[in-house]
Design a protein around this motif. Structure first.
Motif, short mmCIF file in Angstrom:
data_model
loop_
_atom_site.label_atom_id
_atom_site.label_comp_id
_atom_site.label_asym_id
_atom_site.label_seq_id
_atom_site.Cartn_x
_atom_site.Cartn_y
_atom_site.Cartn_z
N PRO A 251 5.00 1.32 -1.71
CA PRO A 251 4.45 0.17 -1.00
C PRO A 251 3.02 0.50 -0.55
O PRO A 251 2.72 1.65 -0.24
N LEU A 252 2.18 -0.50 -0.56
CA LEU A 252 0.81 -0.38 -0.05
C LEU A 252 0.74 -1.23 1.20
O LEU A 252 0.81 -2.46 1.13
N LEU A 253 0.66 -0.59 2.35
CA LEU A 253 0.66 -1.28 3.62
C LEU A 253 -0.77 -1.48 4.10
O LEU A 253 -1.53 -0.51 4.20
N LEU A 254 -1.14 -2.72 4.36
CA LEU A 254 -2.49 -3.05 4.81
C LEU A 254 -2.44 -3.65 6.21
O LEU A 254 -1.61 -4.52 6.50
N ASP A 255 -3.34 -3.18 7.05
CA ASP A 255 -3.50 -3.81 8.35
C ASP A 255 -4.11 -5.19 8.12
O ASP A 255 -4.93 -5.37 7.21
N LEU B 49 -16.71 -0.91 -3.20
CA LEU B 49 -16.96 -2.01 -2.27
C LEU B 49 -16.06 -3.14 -2.73
O LEU B 49 -16.10 -3.55 -3.90
N VAL B 50 -15.26 -3.65 -1.82
CA VAL B 50 -14.23 -4.61 -2.22
C VAL B 50 -13.92 -5.59 -1.08
O VAL B 50 -13.87 -5.19 0.08
N PRO B 51 -13.71 -6.86 -1.40
CA PRO B 51 -13.28 -7.82 -0.38
C PRO B 51 -11.81 -7.55 0.02
O PRO B 51 -10.98 -7.24 -0.84
N GLY B 52 -11.51 -7.70 1.30
CA GLY B 52 -10.15 -7.50 1.78
C GLY B 52 -9.10 -8.33 1.05
O GLY B 52 -8.03 -7.80 0.72
N PRO B 53 -9.37 -9.63 0.76
CA PRO B 53 -8.36 -10.40 0.05
C PRO B 53 -8.02 -9.85 -1.34
O PRO B 53 -6.90 -10.02 -1.82
N VAL B 54 -8.96 -9.16 -1.98
CA VAL B 54 -8.67 -8.53 -3.28
C VAL B 54 -7.67 -7.39 -3.06
O VAL B 54 -6.73 -7.21 -3.84
N LEU B 55 -7.84 -6.63 -1.98
CA LEU B 55 -6.90 -5.56 -1.66
C LEU B 55 -5.52 -6.12 -1.34
O LEU B 55 -4.50 -5.57 -1.75
N ALA B 56 -5.48 -7.22 -0.60
CA ALA B 56 -4.20 -7.83 -0.23
C ALA B 56 -3.44 -8.37 -1.43
O ALA B 56 -2.22 -8.52 -1.38
N ALA B 57 -4.16 -8.62 -2.53
CA ALA B 57 -3.53 -9.13 -3.75
C ALA B 57 -3.11 -8.02 -4.72
O ALA B 57 -2.56 -8.30 -5.78
N LEU B 58 -3.36 -6.75 -4.36
CA LEU B 58 -2.97 -5.64 -5.23
C LEU B 58 -1.46 -5.59 -5.39
O LEU B 58 -0.71 -5.96 -4.48
N PRO B 59 -0.98 -5.09 -6.53
CA PRO B 59 0.47 -4.94 -6.72
C PRO B 59 1.07 -4.06 -5.62
O PRO B 59 0.51 -3.02 -5.28
N GLY B 60 2.17 -4.50 -5.05
CA GLY B 60 2.86 -3.74 -4.01
C GLY B 60 2.27 -3.86 -2.63
O GLY B 60 2.77 -3.24 -1.69
N ALA B 61 1.19 -4.64 -2.48
CA ALA B 61 0.53 -4.76 -1.18
C ALA B 61 1.34 -5.62 -0.21
O ALA B 61 1.87 -6.65 -0.59
N GLU B 62 1.40 -5.15 1.03
CA GLU B 62 2.06 -5.89 2.11
C GLU B 62 1.14 -5.84 3.32
O GLU B 62 0.70 -4.76 3.71
N VAL B 63 0.86 -6.99 3.90
CA VAL B 63 0.08 -7.02 5.14
C VAL B 63 1.07 -6.82 6.28
O VAL B 63 2.06 -7.56 6.39
N GLU C 260 12.86 11.62 -0.85
CA GLU C 260 11.53 11.54 -0.27
C GLU C 260 10.93 10.18 -0.61
O GLU C 260 10.96 9.75 -1.76
N ARG C 261 10.39 9.53 0.40
CA ARG C 261 9.79 8.20 0.24
C ARG C 261 8.32 8.27 0.61
O ARG C 261 7.96 8.93 1.58
N PHE C 262 7.51 7.54 -0.15
CA PHE C 262 6.07 7.53 0.08
C PHE C 262 5.57 6.10 0.27
O PHE C 262 6.15 5.16 -0.26
N ALA C 263 4.48 5.99 0.99
CA ALA C 263 3.75 4.73 1.13
C ALA C 263 2.28 5.08 1.30
O ALA C 263 1.94 6.19 1.74
N ALA C 264 1.44 4.15 0.93
CA ALA C 264 0.01 4.29 1.22
C ALA C 264 -0.31 3.27 2.30
O ALA C 264 0.21 2.15 2.29
N CYS C 265 -1.17 3.67 3.23
CA CYS C 265 -1.56 2.79 4.33
C CYS C 265 -3.07 2.65 4.31
O CYS C 265 -3.79 3.65 4.19
#
Length: 181
Positions: free
Chosen positions: A136-140, A161-175, A79-84
């Motif tokens: 993996p953390l997948l970001l649009d 409340l968070v800036p998008g670039p902070v989310l994109a820099a999270l460990p495992g994040a992929e745009v 079983e594989r998981f991801a967050a989007c």
């Protein structure tokens, strides 16, 4: 601290100062983030945690909210998981983009009980900060580029409340192009 234009009628406070508004894994992850001082927390009525209700009640723009969903799929019995993370005005392309990224035959939203158990967060409050490290953390791209967003805090009684670039820099994040539709 950011000047939060999306806070509506809420009063943002530094997220690290409000551990009562954070699920335990979120508080731990925030404490380790170099940009934690750029993240604010707001207290909300837990009955208004769902995005549309939250936006209407607190005068926060729907276009500045992002939703985090946990997706699961199986391959060879594993079983594989991801967050989007996608804007609230879009939907994650689970059976296209996410399915291919997870390399599974079929992907679907993880059952509520499974998502809650594996994240240590409340359903309706799951957030990309503090997720299991192997996911993996997948970001649009629209999320990654947003100057400010409202996301869950891991509990239904708070939002971050968070800036998008902070989310994109999270460990495992992929745009991921085309994630949000």
């Amino acid at each position: 601290m950011v000047n939060w234009t999306i806070a509506g009628s809420l009063t943002p406070q530094p997220a690290l100062d409000r551990p009562d508004l954070l699920a335990e894994p979120v508080a731990k992850a925030l404490a380790a983030l170099p940009d934690a001082d750029r993240i604010a927390a707001v207290e909300i009525d837990p009955d208004l945690a769902d995005t549309a209700e939250f936006c209407a009640a607190y005068n926060s723009p729907l276009a500045a909210s992002a939703n985090c969903v946990v997706v699961a799929g199986k391959r060879a019995g594993e079983e594989r998981f991801a967050a989007c993370l996608v804007l609230a005005t879009t939907r994650a392309d689970v059976n296209g983009v996410v399915r291919r990224r997870l390399d599974v035959r079929k992907a679907s939203f993880a059952p509520m009980d499974t998502a809650v158990e594996l994240t240590g967060m409340a359903y309706g409050g799951i957030t990309p900060i503090g997720l299991p490290a192997q996911w993996p953390l997948l970001l649009d791209p629209a999320v990654a580029e947003a100057p400010e967003l409202v996301i869950g805090s891991g509990v239904r009684g708070g939002k971050l409340l968070v800036p998008g670039p902070v989310l994109a820099a999270l460990p495992g994040a992929e745009v991921v192009e085309g994630l949000g539709r």
